[in-house]
Structure formats: C-alpha cells, structure tokens
Write a protein that holds these residues in place. Structure first.
Motif, mmCIF file in Angstrom:
data_model
loop_
_atom_site.group_PDB
_atom_site.id
_atom_site.type_symbol
_atom_site.label_atom_id
_atom_site.label_comp_id
_atom_site.label_asym_id
_atom_site.label_seq_id
_atom_site.Cartn_x
_atom_site.Cartn_y
_atom_site.Cartn_z
ATOM 1 N N ASP A 40 0.800 -1.236 0.000
ATOM 2 C CA ASP A 40 0.000 0.000 0.000
ATOM 3 C C ASP A 40 0.827 1.277 0.000
ATOM 4 O OD1 ASP A 40 -2.437 -1.395 0.006
ATOM 5 O OD2 ASP A 40 -2.179 -1.829 2.140
ATOM 6 N N ARG A 41 2.139 1.137 0.101
ATOM 7 C CA ARG A 41 2.980 2.344 0.057
ATOM 8 C C ARG A 41 3.068 2.901 -1.363
ATOM 9 N NH1 ARG A 41 8.524 1.601 3.536
ATOM 10 N NH2 ARG A 41 7.588 1.415 5.611
ATOM 11 N N ILE A 42 3.283 4.205 -1.441
ATOM 12 C CA ILE A 42 3.517 4.802 -2.763
ATOM 13 C C ILE A 42 4.944 4.458 -3.182
ATOM 14 C CG2 ILE A 42 3.782 6.995 -4.009
ATOM 15 C CD1 ILE A 42 1.534 8.003 -1.996
ATOM 16 N N ALA A 43 5.078 3.872 -4.372
ATOM 17 C CA ALA A 43 6.402 3.494 -4.875
ATOM 18 C C ALA A 43 6.980 4.615 -5.736
ATOM 19 C CB ALA A 43 6.296 2.214 -5.696
ATOM 20 N N LEU A 44 6.147 5.162 -6.624
ATOM 21 C CA LEU A 44 6.625 6.164 -7.579
ATOM 22 C C LEU A 44 5.723 7.378 -7.582
ATOM 23 C CD1 LEU A 44 7.016 3.737 -10.658
ATOM 24 C CD2 LEU A 44 8.726 4.196 -8.881
ATOM 25 N N GLU A 45 6.325 8.543 -7.715
ATOM 26 C CA GLU A 45 5.537 9.750 -7.958
ATOM 27 C C GLU A 45 6.142 10.436 -9.181
ATOM 28 O OE1 GLU A 45 4.357 13.969 -5.891
ATOM 29 O OE2 GLU A 45 4.451 12.202 -4.591
ATOM 30 N N SER A 46 5.290 10.637 -10.181
ATOM 31 C CA SER A 46 5.762 11.214 -11.435
ATOM 32 C C SER A 46 4.745 12.245 -11.918
ATOM 33 C CB SER A 46 5.923 10.096 -12.469
ATOM 34 O OG SER A 46 6.298 10.625 -13.713
ATOM 35 N N MET A 47 5.194 13.469 -12.095
ATOM 36 C CA MET A 47 4.329 14.560 -12.569
ATOM 37 C C MET A 47 3.044 14.640 -11.750
ATOM 38 S SD MET A 47 4.931 14.107 -16.664
ATOM 39 C CE MET A 47 6.346 13.144 -17.151
ATOM 40 N N GLY A 48 3.192 14.421 -10.444
ATOM 41 C CA GLY A 48 2.043 14.526 -9.540
ATOM 42 C C GLY A 48 1.217 13.253 -9.420
ATOM 43 N N HIS A 49 1.462 12.256 -10.279
ATOM 44 C CA HIS A 49 0.700 10.995 -10.240
ATOM 45 C C HIS A 49 1.446 9.971 -9.386
ATOM 46 C CE1 HIS A 49 -2.163 7.996 -11.665
ATOM 47 N NE2 HIS A 49 -1.132 7.177 -11.829
ATOM 48 N N LYS A 50 0.684 9.212 -8.587
ATOM 49 C CA LYS A 50 1.320 8.253 -7.674
ATOM 50 C C LYS A 50 0.979 6.817 -8.065
ATOM 51 C CE LYS A 50 1.062 11.497 -3.745
ATOM 52 N NZ LYS A 50 0.422 12.645 -4.409
ATOM 53 N N ILE A 51 1.959 5.944 -7.944
ATOM 54 C CA ILE A 51 1.768 4.507 -8.227
ATOM 55 C C ILE A 51 2.235 3.731 -7.003
ATOM 56 C CG2 ILE A 51 2.609 2.564 -9.640
ATOM 57 C CD1 ILE A 51 2.754 4.507 -12.016
ATOM 58 N N ARG A 52 1.374 2.849 -6.503
ATOM 59 C CA ARG A 52 1.723 2.095 -5.291
ATOM 60 C C ARG A 52 2.530 0.840 -5.645
ATOM 61 N NH1 ARG A 52 -0.837 4.379 -1.051
ATOM 62 N NH2 ARG A 52 -2.552 5.767 -1.634
ATOM 63 N N TYR A 53 3.173 0.258 -4.627
ATOM 64 C CA TYR A 53 3.971 -0.956 -4.855
ATOM 65 C C TYR A 53 3.117 -2.087 -5.425
ATOM 66 C CZ TYR A 53 8.422 0.685 -3.047
ATOM 67 O OH TYR A 53 9.617 1.359 -2.897
ATOM 68 N N ARG A 54 1.861 -2.171 -4.977
ATOM 69 C CA ARG A 54 0.965 -3.224 -5.479
ATOM 70 C C ARG A 54 0.781 -3.084 -6.994
ATOM 71 N NH1 ARG A 54 -2.899 -2.458 -2.293
ATOM 72 N NH2 ARG A 54 -2.802 -4.283 -0.938
ATOM 73 N N GLN A 55 0.546 -1.833 -7.447
ATOM 74 C CA GLN A 55 0.350 -1.596 -8.882
ATOM 75 C C GLN A 55 1.636 -1.863 -9.669
ATOM 76 O OE1 GLN A 55 -1.125 2.412 -7.602
ATOM 77 N NE2 GLN A 55 -2.255 2.294 -9.517
ATOM 78 N N LEU A 56 2.756 -1.463 -9.075
ATOM 79 C CA LEU A 56 4.042 -1.663 -9.738
ATOM 80 C C LEU A 56 4.322 -3.160 -9.915
ATOM 81 C CD1 LEU A 56 6.513 -0.274 -10.920
ATOM 82 C CD2 LEU A 56 7.519 -0.201 -8.645
ATOM 83 N N ASP A 57 3.939 -3.926 -8.917
ATOM 84 C CA ASP A 57 4.080 -5.381 -8.956
ATOM 85 C C ASP A 57 3.283 -5.934 -10.140
ATOM 86 O OD1 ASP A 57 4.355 -8.063 -8.383
ATOM 87 O OD2 ASP A 57 3.111 -8.039 -6.571
#
Length: 555
Positions: A40-57
């Motif tokens: 549930d942690r935020i893994a990436l923040e790019s141009m204001g958009h956040k992607i969590r570790y779950r999504q990155l997985d």
C-alpha cells in the motif's frame, strides 16, 4: 593485495566488514520482497501521479508476461530508452522478472550511438518513449530488433496522462514525426495480463544488465553486470547508510531520482536501493529544466536522500529562487558521477544545511566502490573509503602497489565488479588483472587511514615538459575565480613542451577577460600548470548525467 585494509577501523558502528549475500538468488527476489512487504505504500511519484507498490508489482509482471509471449531465447537482451518516468521502472523490472537482461540506453543518444548499442548488445526488443522515436526512425529500416514497444509520456499517469500527452505533442512539440511498425506499451501490458506469467529460474550468475560505459574516453563498451554484482552493491550501500537511518523513525524514506536511471549511479543508488527500502521514488523526467525542478523541490520538503552530480548542484545553487527551497528532512546528499568541486559543495551546505557526501564508482562496479559516511560534518574533498567486501589498491604503471600518499591507478576487487565487457575478451583481460582487480583508469591517492582522493582520469593527464598536470586541479582553481561559471581543461600538443594546458570557460560575467584569467592563474599555480590558452564558450559539452565531456573539447 591490500592486506592492511586500513579503512576498516574507521567504519561506523554496525557496518559489517564483509557482505553476506546468502538468502538471495537474484535482484528480482529482493524486490519482490518489497512488493509483498509494502503493497500500500507509494512506490513512484511522477508529474504529480502516484503509483503504489501493489500496482508496480502487477504492471511489471504484466510486462514480463508479455515478453514471455514473444518466444525469446534465454538470456535475450531488452533495450530500454526512457528518461525517469514510471514506464522505465515497469519495463526494467518486467525484463528482469521475465529472466532477460536490461540494456539501458541513454535517451539523449543520437541515431549513430543508438545503432552502435543495439548492434553491440544484440538486443531483440527496443522499448522507447515516443519523444525519442524519431531517433530510432533514422535506423528503423536496418531491422536491428525484432520488435519495438512505444510508450507516450502520460501513458501510466491515469486521466492526467491524457492532458500531459496533449501538452507534450501539440503545445511543447516534444514529439516529432515518426512511423515504423510497433506495439504500444498499454497494448503489451494488456496482452501480458491476459496471458499469465511463469516465473523463470533465475540465479546469481545470470546477466541482469548490460551497462554501457559513458564512452567519455572513446567507444562505449557493455559492462556485464550479473544479478550477483548489482545485488551485492544494493546491500553494500544499504548497510553503509543504515547508521544514518537507524534512529530516524521515518514512516517511509523519500528518494529524489533526478539523475537518469539509465545511468548506473541513479539505477542502483536511487531506483533499486529505494525500492529495496520500500521508499517513495520522486521521478524527475527532465532535470535540465532547472526552473521546473526547483518548483518540484518546493513541493517536496519530505525528501530524505538526494543523489546528484556537481553540475546539477551547481545549476541549482546559482538560481536565486533556490534560496526559497526548504529541505528540512534531507538526511544525505550524495555526490557522484564526477568530482564535486569544493566551491559548489560549500555553497550547497550553506543553503541546505547538509554537506555533500562524495562517493565514487563506475559502470563496471555496479557502481559504488567508495563513499564518505553519511555523518560527515563538512565536504571532505575525498571520495571516502571502500564499502564492505571491497578491496581498493593504488598501483603504479607496472602493477606495483604504491606507498600511502602516492598517486597511482585505483584498482578494485569486490562482489560488485563486473563479469567482463560484453563480447570483448581481450579488453576484459586488459582491464581485469589475474588477481581479479579491475583497473579503473582513474588516478587516486589513499592515505594511511584508508581514505581515497581522486586526482583525475589517467587518459586526461597532461604532461608539460615532463611534469604531470591533472585537469581537475586546474579546474578547481579556475572555478574559484569570480565571474567563472564552469570550466574544463585539456592538453594541447606543443613542439617544445610536449603539451600545454588550455582552459575552456563559461562566463558568469560578460566583462571577464583572458588577461584576468591568466593573471589569476599566475597567482595560484606554478608556471607549468598554468593555462597558456583560454577559450570562452557558451556552454560545456555534457553527457546525459551532466558530466563535462573533455574529449569533445579536444575536437
């Protein structure tokens, strides 16, 4: 060789002398632990958009599954050409998870450089941002790869991405015309998610990255970095930083990723280490846009770890608006990639309250070899001491170890040292000694406490009337002169003296003259070190990380 290892007595408490890789079979296994631990942690923040570790997985696994549908042979190389955007991380992780090797490509490459790297690596797939598709277009008819996967800037950024693409394509005109057969990244991810992923059997001896050297001294070569090499370096840096993080009860570390992750320093010390720690990575797609970069820093007082290079620190501190940036949570500023100049480091410390801890490494060493401890009180000018499980020796031209305090070539042995150069056994033999030491090509000095200082690149050394002159020293002196923004020094052939020193300068003040520079150098340097020629130029030739490329000045 270095039986003394004098640096070990200066390690911070809790930093192990030797690394233990037991329990990890690959980088993938290490990172999958983070996906499980911090979904549930935020893994990436790019141009204001956040992607969590779950999504990155999920996204990286979908990309891996797509690659597995292509019938590629084991050990295939996948070339990735992106700035710091989420698509880079998704493609890089997906490639590793599918059991293939990543070929990082500098997004600022010309068609000629891209062609060399694709041919040399034998990459079968190219994953590229549409902003650079016109570069591949020039060589597309050569059928260097089997398939091209193209992504747009806003592709992974949710609804906001639509606006980002409109601005990039139609307002800022960042995307030039291109046309060649390809598949879009989102289509590839969709195919992958419908196909299902089968986990390959990865080991420490498998190739993880073909990391091409900057080519600052000539043709770019692929350093073969195994899972073992990168894994060791992640754990080496982690154990080195641990004492600085121990008593800070931070919920989540925040890494600033301003240097391009296709470069080894940012890849290991920012991207991979950050994910290993379950950190939030703030991705900066274009650090050259200093105005936009400063605006980003204003929004992120939460940054803890800030890796950078001298030219980036220099560009920031010379902007009046940087004075308004507050980084109260900054724990460590790491300077690497090139020598950090004292003038820049002192001003950075004054403005941020945090000194620059200089480190040292190379593409061939995954990259970190030496680094200062995170607890330094001020800029030391040295690159610190070797990290755990690393032996550094200073050798003369005959391969004999020199006494403390004497300049020689920095040679490195440790688990982070590459397996060799891709398809270049002769060059591998030239650079790796029979005892397993990698000859760095850098001239350095080690003191009796084990601290190392870089003098310069061996190839950049200038010999004036038999005297050795190192450009770094002259550049350091000239940069102290008011009115000098940047400078670089090279040697020119000379009939009588062998070589003479020439300085290239970017002015800060328009009224700075050649005579003033020569007078300043007269006061600061002995005659053989003084530049005989001065040239004023509008800007320095730089690599994608901001390193000044002296060979371009030699023409």
């Amino acid at each position: 060789m270095n039986s003394q290892k004098p640096w070990l007595k200066n390690y911070l408490e809790g930093v192990p002398h030797e690394m233990d890789l037991a329990g990890h079979s690959s980088i993938v296994e290490l990172l999958e632990e983070s996906f499980k631990k911090y979904p549930d942690r935020i893994a990436l923040e790019s141009m204001g958009h956040k992607i969590r570790y779950r999504q990155l997985d999920i996204l990286s696994q979908d990309f891996a599954a797509y690659l597995q549908t292509l019938g590629l042979e084991a050990g295939s190389r996948i070339a990735i050409m992106f700035p710091n955007v989420p698509q880079y991380i998704i493609a890089m992780l997906g490639t590793l998870r599918a059991g293939f090797a990543v070929v990082n490509i500098n997004p600022l490459y010309t068609a000629r450089e891209l062609e060399h790297q694709l041919r040399d690596s034998g990459a079968t797939i190219l994953v590229i941002l549409e902003n650079f598709a016109h570069v591949y277009q020039e060589i597309a008819n050569q059928a260097l790869v089997k398939k091209v996967i193209v992504s747009s800037l806003g592709e992974t950024l949710g609804p906001k991405g639509v606006i980002i693409n409109l601005v990039a394509r139609h307002i800022k005109k960042l995307v030039r015309q291109w046309s060649f057969p390809c598949i879009k990244l989102n289509q590839a991810l969709k195919i992958g998610s419908g196909h299902g992923f089968s986990k390959p059997n990865l080991g420490l001896e498998d190739i993880a990255f073909l990391q091409y050297t900057g080519g600052t001294t000539g043709i770019s070569k692929g350093a073969v970095l195994l899972h073992r090499n990168i894994l060791a370096n992640i754990i080496q840096i982690e154990s080195w930083l641990e004492p600085a993080l121990q008593h800070r009860h931070l919920q989540q570390l925040v890494f600033l990723c301003a240097l391009p992750m296709t470069h080894i320093f940012a890849l290991t010390a920012c991207g991979l280490l950050g994910m290993r720690k379950g950190a939030k990575l703030i991705l900066v797609a274009n650090p050259r846009d200093i105005t936009g970069f400063i605006k980003l820093l204003m929004k992120h007082p939460d940054i803890n770890i800030f890796p950078g290079v001298n030219t980036l620190f220099h560009a920031l501190i010379h902007r009046p608006e940087f004075k308004a940036v507050k980084l109260p949570n900054l724990l460590v500023t790491i300077g690497g990639g090139m020598a950090v100049q004292k003038k820049t480091a002192d001003l950075w410390h004054k403005l941020t309250g945090v000194p620059i801890a200089q480190g040292y490494g190379l593409s061939e060493t995954s990259p970190v070899v030496c680094v200062n401890t995170p607890f330094i009180k001020e800029f030391t000018g040295s690159i610190g001491m070797p990290v755990p499980s690393t032996d550094v020796v200073i050798l003369d031209d005959d391969g004999v170890e020199v006494p403390f305090g004497t300049p020689g070539e920095i040679c490195i042995k440790g688990p982070q040292v590459m397996a060799g150069y891709w398809n270049r056994p002769e060059e591998t033999g030239q650079f790796i000694t029979p005892e397993g030491y990698f000859k760095s090509g850098d001239i350095g000095i080690m003191n009796s406490e084990g601290y190392v200082q870089i003098v310069d690149r061996k190839k950049d050394m200038i010999v004036v009337a038999g005297f050795k002159v190192f450009p770094n020293e002259i550049e350091e002196v000239i940069s102290l002169m008011p009115g000098v923004r940047e400078c670089a020094v090279i040697g020119l052939p000379h009939r009588k003296l062998g070589e003479i020193v020439k300085a290239y300068i970017v002015k800060d003040k328009t009224d700075l003259t050649e005579a003033q520079v020569i007078q300043f150098c007269k006061e600061q340097l002995p005659s053989y070190k003084r530049p005989r020629k001065i040239a004023f130029i509008d800007e320095m030739p730089k690599s994608n990380v901001g390193k000044i490329v002296r060979r371009h000045l030699r023409g």
